[in-house]
Every structure is written in structure tokens, then in C-alpha cells.
Design an enzyme around this catalytic site. Structure first.
Site, PDB file in Angstrom:
ATOM      1  N   ASN A  46       0.832  -1.205   0.000  1.00  0.00           N
ATOM      2  CA  ASN A  46       0.000   0.000   0.000  1.00  0.00           C
ATOM      3  C   ASN A  46       0.867   1.255   0.000  1.00  0.00           C
ATOM      4  OD1 ASN A  46       0.595  -0.864   2.670  1.00  0.00           O
ATOM      5  ND2 ASN A  46      -1.100   0.299   3.535  1.00  0.00           N
ATOM      6  N   GLU A  48       0.364   5.209   0.673  1.00  0.00           N
ATOM      7  CA  GLU A  48      -0.553   6.238   1.182  1.00  0.00           C
ATOM      8  C   GLU A  48      -0.132   7.626   0.709  1.00  0.00           C
ATOM      9  OE1 GLU A  48      -0.937   5.478   5.415  1.00  0.00           O
ATOM     10  OE2 GLU A  48      -2.156   3.695   5.000  1.00  0.00           O
ATOM     11  N   CYS A  57      -4.215   0.802  -2.352  1.00  0.00           N
ATOM     12  CA  CYS A  57      -4.080  -0.482  -1.653  1.00  0.00           C
ATOM     13  C   CYS A  57      -3.009  -1.346  -2.323  1.00  0.00           C
ATOM     14  CB  CYS A  57      -5.391  -1.244  -1.694  1.00  0.00           C
ATOM     15  SG  CYS A  57      -6.688  -0.549  -0.666  1.00  0.00           S
ATOM     16  N   GLU A  59      -3.140  -4.497  -3.269  1.00  0.00           N
ATOM     17  CA  GLU A  59      -3.628  -5.315  -4.383  1.00  0.00           C
ATOM     18  C   GLU A  59      -3.765  -4.473  -5.647  1.00  0.00           C
ATOM     19  OE1 GLU A  59      -4.891  -4.815  -1.384  1.00  0.00           O
ATOM     20  OE2 GLU A  59      -6.234  -6.417  -0.776  1.00  0.00           O
ATOM     21  N   CYS A  97     -10.189  -5.178   0.022  1.00  0.00           N
ATOM     22  CA  CYS A  97     -11.317  -4.254   0.124  1.00  0.00           C
ATOM     23  C   CYS A  97     -12.165  -4.357  -1.160  1.00  0.00           C
ATOM     24  CB  CYS A  97     -10.821  -2.828   0.341  1.00  0.00           C
ATOM     25  SG  CYS A  97     -10.238  -2.010  -1.152  1.00  0.00           S
ATOM     26  N   CYS A 100     -10.503  -3.227  -4.390  1.00  0.00           N
ATOM     27  CA  CYS A 100      -9.458  -4.153  -4.839  1.00  0.00           C
ATOM     28  C   CYS A 100     -10.057  -5.426  -5.433  1.00  0.00           C
ATOM     29  CB  CYS A 100      -8.529  -4.498  -3.684  1.00  0.00           C
ATOM     30  SG  CYS A 100      -7.426  -3.125  -3.274  1.00  0.00           S
TER      31      CYS A 100
HETATM   32  N1  THU Z   1      -5.376  -1.562   2.460  1.00  0.00           N
HETATM   33  C1  THU Z   1      -4.824  -2.327   1.455  1.00  0.00           C
HETATM   34  O1  THU Z   1      -3.690  -2.089   1.021  1.00  0.00           O
HETATM   35  N2  THU Z   1      -5.567  -3.353   0.959  1.00  0.00           N
HETATM   36  C2  THU Z   1      -6.811  -3.694   1.386  1.00  0.00           C
HETATM   37  O2  THU Z   1      -7.443  -4.553   0.790  1.00  0.00           O
HETATM   38  C3  THU Z   1      -7.373  -3.044   2.566  1.00  0.00           C
HETATM   39  C4  THU Z   1      -6.688  -1.795   3.005  1.00  0.00           C
HETATM   40  C5  THU Z   1      -4.610  -0.440   2.987  1.00  0.00           C
HETATM   41  C6  THU Z   1      -5.174   0.910   2.642  1.00  0.00           C
HETATM   42  C7  THU Z   1      -4.576   1.772   3.739  1.00  0.00           C
HETATM   43  O3  THU Z   1      -3.283   2.213   3.308  1.00  0.00           O
HETATM   44  C8  THU Z   1      -4.422   0.827   4.912  1.00  0.00           C
HETATM   45  O4  THU Z   1      -4.562  -0.498   4.384  1.00  0.00           O
HETATM   46  C9  THU Z   1      -5.447   1.035   6.011  1.00  0.00           C
HETATM   47  O5  THU Z   1      -6.725   0.983   5.495  1.00  0.00           O
END
Ligand code: THU
Length: 144
Positions: A46, A48, A57, A59, A97, A100
Site C-alpha cells: 500500500n 498512502e 491499496c 492489491e 477491500c 481491490c
Molecule cells: N489496504 C490495502 O492495502 N488493501 C486492502 O485490501 C485493505 C486496506 C490499505 C489501505 C490503507 O493504506 C491501509 O490499508 C489502512 O486501510
């Protein structure tokens, strides 16, 4: 050629990818590893952003790496892991999520596969098919 998916190896790749996460805001480091029928593995973490809503994210990052490198299918398995480094007790199972799931579906449908999704976590995690996480998915096939 299609390789036999190795769950432990793919989860290990996802965990390594999570170590490269850029997650200074949530502190929640996620790694994803995508396994293809030719045995290749593409990972993502991920990413940010100070404008929080722009965060990507793991994925989605991995899928974008594949598509932007010319990959167009053959996705047979995905491993996802996540947690806050130094807080092992909070290692809840991470499932992709909703966004994704749709992003992974694009890659899967292009190759006509229904990949296994291995969600790392305490108590053995979860194993699901993408079609179980995203039933009746809309994808490239729907656009004719
Ligand atoms: N996140 C992912 O990378 N993949 C997911 O499927 C769920 C959430 C990340 C997004 C954010 O940077 C952190 O997890 C907290 O939500």
C-alpha cells in the site's frame, strides 16, 4: 504451463512486500502477491498519501504493475497480508477491500480465471475464490 500454487511461498512474498509499504498515516502495512500461470509473481504494497483519500491499496498497486507491464491474465492466486509492525497481536485476517476485488477481477476476467485468494491472518487465515468475494462481478466480459 500452469504451476501448482504454493500458498506458503505466496504468503511469504506478500509479507516481504508489506515490508516495503508506505503507510505513515494508518501505520497498517499491507502486502499483496499475485501468482500467474507461468509461475511469475508480482507484488505490491500500500502507498498512502498526505491527502488520505488518494491512498492506494497493495492489491491495486500489484495489479497496476502487471497491467502496465503488459500482463493480461493468467492470474491463478493472490496472497494478502497486513498489520501494524510491532503489534503482532492485532494480526486480523485481511481480505481485499471492495475496490481491490473489482481491480483484481479485471485481471482475472481478462484471462478467464477465478483466482484463489489467500488471506493471511491468525488462526490460519482464509482461502476463497475471487468469485466468492465478488459474486456476479462486472468486468471486461460484460462490455462485449
Ligand atoms: N489496504 C490495502 O492495502 N488493501 C486492502 O485490501 C485493505 C486496506 C490499505 C489501505 C490503507 O493504506 C491501509 O490499508 C489502512 O486501510
Amino acid at each position: 504451463m500452469s504451476v501448482a500454487p504454493d500458498r506458503e511461498a505466496l504468503i511469504a512474498a506478500a509479507r516481504e512486500a508489506a515490508g516495503l509499504a508506505y503507510a505513515p498515516y494508518s501505520k497498517f502495512h499491507v502486502g499483496a502477491a499475485l501468482l500467474f500461470a507461468d509461475g511469475s509473481v508480482v507484488t505490491g504494497a500500500n502507498v498512502e498519501n498526505a491527502s488520505y483519500g488518494l491512498s492506494l491499496c497493495a492489491e491495486t498497486v500489484a495489479s497496476a504493475k502487471v497491467l502496465s507491464s503488459g500482463g493480461r491474465g493468467g492470474l491463478i492466486a493472490v496472497a494478502v497480508t497486513g498489520g501494524v509492525p510491532g503489534q503482532p497481536g492485532r494480526g486480523a485476517t485481511v481480505t481485499p477491500c471492495g475496490r481491490c476485488r473489482q481491480v483484481l477481477n479485471e485481471l482475472a476476467q481478462l484471462g478467464g480465471t477465478d483466482p484463489l485468494i489467500w488471506c493471511d491472518g491468525e488462526n490460519g487465515g482464509l482461502e476463497l475464490r475471487l468469485s466468492e468475494l465478488l459474486p456476479h462481478a462486472f468486468g471486461p466480459a460484460n462490455l462485449g
